[in-house]
Design a protein around this motif. Structure first.
Motif, mmCIF file in Angstrom:
data_model
loop_
_atom_site.group_PDB
_atom_site.id
_atom_site.type_symbol
_atom_site.label_atom_id
_atom_site.label_comp_id
_atom_site.label_asym_id
_atom_site.label_seq_id
_atom_site.Cartn_x
_atom_site.Cartn_y
_atom_site.Cartn_z
ATOM 1 N N LEU A 14 0.881 -1.175 0.000
ATOM 2 C CA LEU A 14 0.000 0.000 0.000
ATOM 3 C C LEU A 14 0.912 1.218 0.000
ATOM 4 C CD1 LEU A 14 -3.091 0.401 0.292
ATOM 5 C CD2 LEU A 14 -2.696 0.699 2.734
ATOM 6 N N LEU A 19 1.876 -3.929 3.216
ATOM 7 C CA LEU A 19 0.793 -3.947 4.212
ATOM 8 C C LEU A 19 0.900 -5.248 5.006
ATOM 9 C CD1 LEU A 19 -1.828 -2.716 5.401
ATOM 10 C CD2 LEU A 19 -3.070 -3.774 3.497
ATOM 11 N N PRO A 38 -5.372 -5.442 14.632
ATOM 12 C CA PRO A 38 -5.933 -4.112 14.854
ATOM 13 C C PRO A 38 -6.586 -3.529 13.621
ATOM 14 C CG PRO A 38 -3.520 -4.133 15.173
ATOM 15 C CD PRO A 38 -3.925 -5.513 14.804
ATOM 16 N N SER A 39 -7.399 -2.521 13.845
ATOM 17 C CA SER A 39 -8.037 -1.803 12.748
ATOM 18 C C SER A 39 -6.962 -1.246 11.808
ATOM 19 C CB SER A 39 -8.856 -0.675 13.376
ATOM 20 O OG SER A 39 -9.614 -0.073 12.398
ATOM 21 N N GLY A 40 -7.162 -1.432 10.515
ATOM 22 C CA GLY A 40 -6.204 -0.926 9.532
ATOM 23 C C GLY A 40 -5.052 -1.874 9.247
ATOM 24 N N SER A 41 -5.074 -3.073 9.855
ATOM 25 C CA SER A 41 -3.956 -4.004 9.640
ATOM 26 C C SER A 41 -4.094 -4.765 8.317
ATOM 27 C CB SER A 41 -3.839 -4.990 10.813
ATOM 28 O OG SER A 41 -5.040 -5.708 10.984
ATOM 29 N N GLY A 42 -5.277 -4.708 7.699
ATOM 30 C CA GLY A 42 -5.407 -5.316 6.371
ATOM 31 C C GLY A 42 -6.316 -6.532 6.296
ATOM 32 N N LYS A 43 -7.173 -6.745 7.315
ATOM 33 C CA LYS A 43 -8.032 -7.939 7.322
ATOM 34 C C LYS A 43 -8.999 -7.927 6.141
ATOM 35 C CE LYS A 43 -9.567 -6.969 11.460
ATOM 36 N NZ LYS A 43 -8.795 -5.716 11.695
ATOM 37 N N THR A 44 -9.657 -6.770 5.954
ATOM 38 C CA THR A 44 -10.607 -6.679 4.835
ATOM 39 C C THR A 44 -9.870 -6.846 3.512
ATOM 40 O OG1 THR A 44 -12.095 -5.285 6.102
ATOM 41 C CG2 THR A 44 -12.303 -5.161 3.706
ATOM 42 N N THR A 45 -8.698 -6.235 3.418
ATOM 43 C CA THR A 45 -7.899 -6.352 2.188
ATOM 44 C C THR A 45 -7.570 -7.814 1.912
ATOM 45 O OG1 THR A 45 -6.977 -4.171 2.647
ATOM 46 C CG2 THR A 45 -5.782 -5.550 1.054
ATOM 47 N N GLN A 89 -19.002 -5.779 5.215
ATOM 48 C CA GLN A 89 -19.393 -4.920 6.342
ATOM 49 C C GLN A 89 -20.629 -4.085 6.021
ATOM 50 O OE1 GLN A 89 -15.953 -2.785 7.762
ATOM 51 N NE2 GLN A 89 -15.249 -4.512 8.956
ATOM 52 N N GLU A 164 -16.428 -9.247 9.664
ATOM 53 C CA GLU A 164 -17.060 -8.868 10.942
ATOM 54 C C GLU A 164 -18.503 -9.378 11.033
ATOM 55 O OE1 GLU A 164 -15.532 -7.475 13.375
ATOM 56 O OE2 GLU A 164 -13.757 -6.530 12.494
ATOM 57 N N HIS A 197 -13.108 -9.101 15.304
ATOM 58 C CA HIS A 197 -12.518 -8.696 16.589
ATOM 59 C C HIS A 197 -13.227 -9.430 17.730
ATOM 60 C CE1 HIS A 197 -10.367 -5.149 14.961
ATOM 61 N NE2 HIS A 197 -11.425 -4.970 14.180
ATOM 62 N N ARG A 213 0.150 -4.432 10.719
ATOM 63 C CA ARG A 213 0.564 -3.647 9.549
ATOM 64 C C ARG A 213 2.065 -3.732 9.298
ATOM 65 N NH1 ARG A 213 -2.525 0.838 7.307
ATOM 66 N NH2 ARG A 213 -1.143 1.695 5.746
HETATM 67 N N1 LIG Z 1 -9.307 1.223 -1.640
HETATM 68 C C1 LIG Z 1 -8.282 1.571 -0.871
HETATM 69 N N2 LIG Z 1 -7.324 2.408 -1.312
HETATM 70 C C2 LIG Z 1 -6.290 2.760 -0.535
HETATM 71 N N3 LIG Z 1 -6.113 2.319 0.709
HETATM 72 C C3 LIG Z 1 -7.022 1.491 1.212
HETATM 73 C C4 LIG Z 1 -8.155 1.056 0.456
HETATM 74 N N4 LIG Z 1 -8.888 0.216 1.226
HETATM 75 C C5 LIG Z 1 -8.239 0.123 2.391
HETATM 76 N N5 LIG Z 1 -7.118 0.890 2.384
HETATM 77 C C6 LIG Z 1 -6.154 1.013 3.470
HETATM 78 O O1 LIG Z 1 -5.602 -0.273 3.680
HETATM 79 C C7 LIG Z 1 -5.299 -0.448 5.059
HETATM 80 C C8 LIG Z 1 -5.923 -1.725 5.534
HETATM 81 O O2 LIG Z 1 -7.347 -1.563 5.524
HETATM 82 P P1 LIG Z 1 -8.328 -2.769 5.850
HETATM 83 O O3 LIG Z 1 -9.713 -2.231 5.693
HETATM 84 O O4 LIG Z 1 -7.935 -3.933 5.049
HETATM 85 O O5 LIG Z 1 -8.008 -3.035 7.400
HETATM 86 P P2 LIG Z 1 -8.836 -3.863 8.482
HETATM 87 O O6 LIG Z 1 -7.832 -4.619 9.285
HETATM 88 O O7 LIG Z 1 -9.908 -4.633 7.810
HETATM 89 O O8 LIG Z 1 -9.487 -2.718 9.373
HETATM 90 P P3 LIG Z 1 -10.879 -2.721 10.241
HETATM 91 O O9 LIG Z 1 -10.681 -3.678 11.379
HETATM 92 O O10 LIG Z 1 -10.964 -1.284 10.694
HETATM 93 O O11 LIG Z 1 -11.987 -3.095 9.294
HETATM 94 C C9 LIG Z 1 -5.801 0.818 5.774
HETATM 95 O O12 LIG Z 1 -4.696 1.673 5.980
HETATM 96 C C10 LIG Z 1 -6.773 1.399 4.781
HETATM 97 O O13 LIG Z 1 -6.810 2.806 4.938
#
Ligand SMILES: Nc1ncnc2c1ncn2[C@@H]1O[C@H](COP(=O)(O)OP(=O)(O)OP(=O)(O)O)[C@@H](O)[C@H]1O
Length: 220
Positions: A14, A19, A38-45, A89, A164, A197, A213
């Motif tokens: 990223l 990431l 943690p939030s923002g660690s990339g789980k959704t990605t 989500q 989630e 979580h 991250r």
């Molecule tokens: N489309 C995108 N373009 C750029 N950055 C993105 C995009 N989608 C997510 N990110 C970034 O990628 C990183 C990981 O996001 P992600 O949503 O995968 O985390 P997460 O662990 O699922 O968080 P949460 O628990 O808050 O849902 C974050 O820094 C987010 O800002």
């Protein structure tokens, strides 16, 4: 109907920085896997990469030996339609339709007659304690989440991706959804992969992937 996932040398960047990376993973069917961190660690990605909704910076995402990351988009969409059920989500429900109509949407998209799937849709809604009728727009967020889960399960997918899945639920409804996901894996032999979580869901998992991250994913 089952699906076997192997990852190799997976990495996602990223803004030019890693990431996460995941050198190797083998997920057999019939397992509940939970992505934590943690939030923002990339789980959704990571869920999106495993579902072929995004392409990793590097590495392979092999479902039954086919690298989803390298398939053309049309073929990835076909794989997802045939093999996967997704609960994200934001639930992407159609607010003006009833729960039953929303759950039946994948049958229409799959060119099935909805009447063939009606019984299963009704059974899933009853299992989750959601009324068949009413407008989805007036349901609580927790009820909407269960409609989205029922819709994901309608076509009996080999793989279930859930982001989630218990987040909007009280502890009793959350426990019911967690037990359902576990049964989908253990009893029905599906691969269930959830980001969460929720300690109750994490405790049930067969496999846990912890993201932080910029670091390699910890696999347990
Ligand atoms: N489309 C995108 N373009 C750029 N950055 C993105 C995009 N989608 C997510 N990110 C970034 O990628 C990183 C990981 O996001 P992600 O949503 O995968 O985390 P997460 O662990 O699922 O968080 P949460 O628990 O808050 O849902 C974050 O820094 C987010 O800002």
């Amino acid at each position: 109907m089952s699906a076997h996932l192997t990852l190799s040398d997976l990495r996602h960047d990223l803004g030019g920085e890693a990431l996460f990376s995941l050198p190797a993973l083998d997920l057999r069917p019939g397992q509940l896997t939970v992505l934590t961190g943690p939030s923002g660690s990339g789980k959704t990605t990571l869920l999106h990469l495993l579902a072929g909704l995004m392409t990793p910076t590097a590495g392979r995402v092999d479902w039954d030996g086919i690298d989803l990351a390298r398939l053309p988009e049309v073929a990835r969409d076909r794989w997802r339609r045939k093999r996967a059920g997704l609960v994200f989500q934001d639930f992407h429900l159609i607010p003006e339709l009833s729960p039953l109509e929303n759950v039946l949407v994948p049958a229409w998209l799959g060119a099935f007659s909805a009447s063939r799937k009606r019984g299963r849709a009704q059974e899933l809604l009853a299992r989750f304690g959601v009324p068949e009728r009413a407008r989805v727009a007036v349901l609580s967020r927790g009820e909407q989440q269960r409609v989205a889960l029922a819709r994901a399960l309608l076509m009996e997918p080999a793989v279930i991706f859930a982001d989630e899945p218990t987040a909007s639920l009280d502890s009793a409804s959350g426990a019911a959804v967690a037990q359902t996901l576990l049964a989908m894996a253990r009893t029905e032999g599906r691969s269930v992969i959830a980001a969460s979580h929720d300690p109750a869901l994490i405790a049930l998992a067969d496999r846990r992937l912890r993201l932080e991250r910029g670091k390699p994913v910890e696999v347990a």
